[in-house]
Write an enzyme that holds these catalytic residues in place. Structure first.
Site, PDB file in Angstrom:
ATOM      1  N   HIS A 140     -23.466 -41.101 -46.329  1.00  0.00           N
ATOM      2  CA  HIS A 140     -24.574 -41.988 -46.988  1.00  0.00           C
ATOM      3  C   HIS A 140     -25.747 -41.459 -47.533  1.00  0.00           C
ATOM      4  O   HIS A 140     -26.269 -40.445 -46.937  1.00  0.00           O
ATOM      5  CB  HIS A 140     -24.609 -43.234 -46.228  1.00  0.00           C
ATOM      6  CG  HIS A 140     -23.432 -44.254 -46.132  1.00  0.00           C
ATOM      7  ND1 HIS A 140     -22.328 -43.822 -45.147  1.00  0.00           N
ATOM      8  CD2 HIS A 140     -22.935 -45.271 -46.865  1.00  0.00           C
ATOM      9  CE1 HIS A 140     -21.608 -44.781 -45.447  1.00  0.00           C
ATOM     10  NE2 HIS A 140     -22.004 -45.743 -46.414  1.00  0.00           N
ATOM     11  N   LYS A 154     -30.308 -44.867 -45.107  1.00  0.00           N
ATOM     12  CA  LYS A 154     -29.596 -45.471 -44.473  1.00  0.00           C
ATOM     13  C   LYS A 154     -30.032 -45.720 -42.956  1.00  0.00           C
ATOM     14  O   LYS A 154     -30.453 -44.828 -42.465  1.00  0.00           O
ATOM     15  CB  LYS A 154     -28.030 -45.342 -44.499  1.00  0.00           C
ATOM     16  CG  LYS A 154     -27.096 -46.436 -43.983  1.00  0.00           C
ATOM     17  CD  LYS A 154     -25.863 -45.912 -44.022  1.00  0.00           C
ATOM     18  CE  LYS A 154     -24.836 -46.999 -43.280  1.00  0.00           C
ATOM     19  NZ  LYS A 154     -24.941 -48.390 -43.964  1.00  0.00           N
TER      20      LYS A 154
END
Ligand code: NAP
Length: 267
Positions: A156, A160
């Protein structure tokens, strides 16, 4: 009275909410009737997403926005702090919740299920609306029956907050439900750098990669004698979640009570 499904969108100015507004405006079977967000009060929802004005101004108070809007469905992509109260308000007005916001606890989901049933309506709560991601999870769960040695690598963006991702946890739960707990790797193995082997779940490991430029990807790697199997899903754009949200809006009209998880709509 028209045959269209009337949709309200909470979090309409957010990254996911804007995609929902665009998707609703593009579907002739849907009608956008309300758009709610903490900021951008009064701005036309169409203009906000770079389209012609659609006559639906952003409102900041959900209850006021739903008054007289004749909404059938509320799509919520807000925050874990806002989603429960938004859903209670919507269900109280017999507006079906389609919830993409993550972070609701099992108790809260149960409460919303009961509220929906008491009001004779249905709704959907789905931590992941991406059809490809759901298939990746289902295929991984199936493979785990035959190849129980597995590791998950999820990728990700570097901003995040949570690790591992909700999708990797859900994948791990599905794998664990299809295989006996099996502590993998060498029983004598030692990490010379802390965390090198990743997070431990039910005997296997989950690795979280966080890099700028990455959106959302996951690889589930199975190892057997003389072979590996890799099941990989790559998300490149938030628009990829919209077919799932669109289907859920339509399914919500037929349900009583809450369905938790988009996988229930994919055979
Ligand atoms: P985001 O860009 O931060 O958008 C959230 C929006 O909600 C913001 O515009 C925010 O407004 C608004 N908001 C906050 N509180 C509100 C309230 N009480 N009433 C109305 N609007 C409110 O976040 P995102 O990336 O779109 O993600 C939203 C949620 O969806 C997260 O929980 C994320 O984990 C989840 N998500 C789910 C999926 C899935 O497939 N289910 C996919 C991606 C993301 P302000 O900016 O003015 O505060």
């Amino acid at each position: 009275m028209d045959a269209k499904i009337h949709v309200a969108v909470a979090g309409a100015s957010g990254r996911m909410g804007k995609e929902v507004v665009k998707m609703v405006l593009a579907d002739p079977e849907l009608r956008l009737v309300a758009a709610i967000n903490r900021s951008h009060e009064g701005v036309d929802a169409g203009t906000l997403v770079g389209l012609p004005a659609c006559g639906v101004p952003i409102k900041t108070d959900l209850d006021t926005a739903l008054q007289g809007a004749d909404a059938h469905v509320l799509v919520d992509f807000t925050t874990p702090q806002a989603v429960l109260s938004n859903s209670r308000i919507a269900i109280g007005r017999r507006v079906r919740p389609v919830i993409g916001t993550t972070g609701l606890s099992p108790d809260q989901i149960e409460e919303l299920d009961k509220l929906c049933k008491d009001n004779g309506i249905g709704g959907i709560i789905a931590p992941n609306f991406s059809i490809g991601a759901i298939l990746m999870m289902k295929f991984a769960a199936q493979a785990a029956k035959h190849m129980p040695h597995v590791e998950i690598i999820e990728y990700h963006g570097d901003q995040k907050l949570d690790a591992p991702s909700g999708t990797s946890i859900k994948t791990a739960e599905l794998i664990a439900s299809n295989r006996q707990e099996l502590r993998q790797g060498n029983p004598q193995e030692e990490e010379t750098i802390e965390g090198a082997r990743g997070g431990y779940y039910n005997g296997f490991r989950i690795h979280s990669v966080r890099l700028p430029g990455v959106f959302a990807q996951q690889e589930v790697v199975f190892g057997g004698f003389g072979q590996t199997l890799k099941i990989r899903h790559d998300s490149y754009d938030r628009a990829g979640y919209m077919p799932g949200v669109n289907l859920s809006i339509k399914k919500a009209m037929e349900l009583t009570g809450i369905v938790y998880g988009f996988e229930h709509f994919i055979d």
